[in-house]
Design a protein around this motif. Structure first.
Motif, PDB file in Angstrom:
ATOM      1  N   ILE A  43      -3.973  -1.083   1.747  1.00  0.00           N
ATOM      2  CA  ILE A  43      -2.828  -1.981   1.891  1.00  0.00           C
ATOM      3  C   ILE A  43      -2.578  -2.123   3.396  1.00  0.00           C
ATOM      4  CG2 ILE A  43      -0.359  -2.308   1.501  1.00  0.00           C
ATOM      5  CD1 ILE A  43      -0.656  -0.444  -0.943  1.00  0.00           C
TER       6      ILE A  43
ATOM      7  N   GLU B  40       1.388  -9.317   0.820  1.00  0.00           N
ATOM      8  CA  GLU B  40       0.011  -8.899   1.064  1.00  0.00           C
ATOM      9  C   GLU B  40      -0.460  -7.872   0.045  1.00  0.00           C
ATOM     10  OE1 GLU B  40      -2.346  -8.647   5.157  1.00  0.00           O
ATOM     11  OE2 GLU B  40      -0.290  -7.932   5.377  1.00  0.00           O
ATOM     12  N   THR B  41       0.486  -7.102  -0.481  1.00  0.00           N
ATOM     13  CA  THR B  41       0.125  -5.998  -1.378  1.00  0.00           C
ATOM     14  C   THR B  41      -0.156  -6.465  -2.795  1.00  0.00           C
ATOM     15  OG1 THR B  41       1.475  -4.482  -0.053  1.00  0.00           O
ATOM     16  CG2 THR B  41       0.885  -3.763  -2.281  1.00  0.00           C
TER      17      THR B  41
ATOM     18  N   VAL C 151      -8.577   0.962  -1.986  1.00  0.00           N
ATOM     19  CA  VAL C 151      -8.249  -0.402  -1.564  1.00  0.00           C
ATOM     20  C   VAL C 151      -7.087  -0.322  -0.576  1.00  0.00           C
ATOM     21  CG1 VAL C 151      -7.468  -2.690  -2.296  1.00  0.00           C
ATOM     22  CG2 VAL C 151      -8.992  -1.344  -3.780  1.00  0.00           C
TER      23      VAL C 151
ATOM     24  N   LEU D 192      -3.580  -7.655  -4.051  1.00  0.00           N
ATOM     25  CA  LEU D 192      -4.634  -6.645  -4.075  1.00  0.00           C
ATOM     26  C   LEU D 192      -4.746  -5.954  -5.427  1.00  0.00           C
ATOM     27  CD1 LEU D 192      -3.936  -4.937  -0.607  1.00  0.00           C
ATOM     28  CD2 LEU D 192      -5.701  -6.639  -1.134  1.00  0.00           C
TER      29      LEU D 192
ATOM     30  N   ASP E 187      -9.582   1.149  -9.193  1.00  0.00           N
ATOM     31  CA  ASP E 187      -9.082   0.988  -7.830  1.00  0.00           C
ATOM     32  C   ASP E 187      -7.792   1.779  -7.654  1.00  0.00           C
ATOM     33  OD1 ASP E 187     -11.132  -0.815  -7.458  1.00  0.00           O
ATOM     34  OD2 ASP E 187      -9.826  -2.594  -7.501  1.00  0.00           O
TER      35      ASP E 187
ATOM     36  N   LEU F 244      -4.764   1.789  -4.627  1.00  0.00           N
ATOM     37  CA  LEU F 244      -4.276   1.190  -3.398  1.00  0.00           C
ATOM     38  C   LEU F 244      -3.551   2.234  -2.561  1.00  0.00           C
ATOM     39  CD1 LEU F 244      -4.900  -1.319  -5.150  1.00  0.00           C
ATOM     40  CD2 LEU F 244      -2.827  -2.373  -4.215  1.00  0.00           C
TER      41      LEU F 244
ATOM     42  N   THR G 265      -6.853  -1.727 -11.156  1.00  0.00           N
ATOM     43  CA  THR G 265      -5.955  -0.873 -10.382  1.00  0.00           C
ATOM     44  C   THR G 265      -5.179   0.070 -11.293  1.00  0.00           C
ATOM     45  OG1 THR G 265      -5.695  -2.731  -8.838  1.00  0.00           O
ATOM     46  CG2 THR G 265      -4.215  -0.855  -8.578  1.00  0.00           C
TER      47      THR G 265
END
Length: 396
Positions: A142, A156-157, A140, A160, A117, A119, A165
């Motif tokens: 953000i 919020e970040t 992914v 994830l 992944d 971000l 990642t």
């Protein structure tokens, strides 16, 4: 028919250039076009910078340079970062590159592959997602939300991030929203990254000198706990009105700089020499032209935000940085991309629909205020007139 690898079927593009191409085509047909689409300062490159390039040509700087850039320029970059961010940079970790996108390409290529992944901000610069998908990695997003002033949220970040990642891309001040992430959010994110010591960070700070209303730009380089995995993207294009010079730089951590150098050798050998001498003059010469440009952008920002908020069914938060207004058009009844397309074709105003910057861009249009105040006023009058006489299509 020859077949390319699957990655080329996944690659996207930056639609601002498609809009620019169509706007140019209409202009050649005799149409009166106002371009608020492309993110390009309407100022000339300061004269002393251009003269430095001319002098370099006359002085015989016509050949190859080191792949990483001429030593004097790398030292000047390190000195500038010390002045602006109070960080000590080893000039040996600076890589001079042909524009900002190259650093995105290199970083995503280093970490992107199927099964991992990456971000990236949404809405955000479209090349992030394009290159992630090219490598086969999973993009992914953000979320970058209007209610947060278009700053990313650490809360919020961080959720994830997973063991899949490999890279996180951050951009402040941001394109397309003009959002500037406050220090408190960046500090919270950096603290959270302690739990993910193998995660690399690409910090796109190309608009770092364009902030307004006393806002603070916080560089990711200023956090010692993550310095060994931060890749900084910056350059001359926006700050010094040098978009066509194709000149940027990156700062790479110790474990990555040699890999980046090898990519440079394989891809472009070196950045053209006269442009590098121009970049040196930009950093070591007078900064008054930069101050004047930012002052003018601040003035245009006030005009465009006030005017957008006067148009029925439109609203626009004042951007804290860069030179973009990300206007909310959701109450007009139009979808963003059809509205942007109709504006260009029917009124001659070029702008970019929010979905070109990501899923969360729906309902917004990006207007660049890197254009004259008179053109901005004219363009927004055309926008208001168009909305007044053109109801949204029934199919939307």
């Amino acid at each position: 028919m020859v077949k390319t690898i699957p990655g080329f079927d996944r690659i996207g593009e930056e639609n601002a250039f498609a809009v620019l191409s169509r706007a140019t085509e209409l202009q050649q047909q005799g149409r009166d076009i106002i371009n608020l689409g492309i993110g390009q300062p309407d100022f000339r490159t300061p004269e002393h910078i251009s003269e430095a390039a001319i002098k370099a040509i006359r002085d015989g700087h016509h050949g190859y340079t080191p792949a990483t850039g001429i030593p004097a320029l790398r030292e000047a970059v390190a000195a500038d970062l010390k002045t602006r961010h109070d960080v000590e940079i080893n000039p040996g970790h600076v890589l001079i590159v042909p524009g900002g996108k190259v650093t995105m390409f290199m970083a995503i290529l280093m970490f992107g592959e199927p099964g991992v992944d990456i971000l990236y901000p949404d809405p955000g610069f479209p090349i992030y997602r394009s290159m992630i998908e090219f490598t086969g990695a999973t993009p992914v997003p953000i979320p970058v939300r209007e209610e947060n002033g278009f700053a990313f949220s650490a809360d919020e970040t961080l959720p994830l991030i997973s063991d899949r990642t490999r890279l996180i891309i951050l951009n402040s001040p941001a394109n397309p929203t003009g959002g500037v992430t406050p220090r408190s959010e960046i500090e919270a994110l950096v603290d959270g990254l302690d739990r993910f010591p193998d995660l690399a960070v690409l910090s796109d700070e190309i608009y770092s000198q364009m902030v307004y209303d006393g806002q603070e730009h916080v560089s990711l380089l200023s956090f010692p706990s993550i310095r060994d995995r931060v890749i900084l993207l910056d350059g001359w294009s926006k700050t010094y009105a040098m978009t066509g010079w194709r000149l940027g730089y990156a700062v790479w951590p110790d474990g990555l700089i040699d890999k980046a150098r090898k990519l440079a050798v394989n891809a472009w050998s070196c950045v053209n020499a006269p442009a590098q001498y121009a970049g040196l003059a930009a950093l070591t010469g007078p900064q008054d032209p930069v101050d004047r440009m930012v002052e003018e952008f601040a003035s245009r920002r006030s005009v465009i935000v006030e005017r957008l908020n006067q148009i029925p069914n439109l609203s626009c938060r004042a951007p804290a940085g860069a030179f973009y207004a990300f206007a909310n058009v959701s109450r007009t009844g139009w979808k963003a991309k059809p509205l942007a397309a109709a504006l260009l074709e029917e009124t001659g105003v070029a702008a970019i629909g929010g979905p070109d910057f990501g899923i969360l861009g729906e309902g917004f249009i990006r207007f660049s205020y890197a254009n004259s105040t008179s053109n901005i006023i004219d363009a927004l009058q055309r926008l208001e007139d168009f909305l007044g006489r053109s109801p949204a299509p029934a199919h939307r």
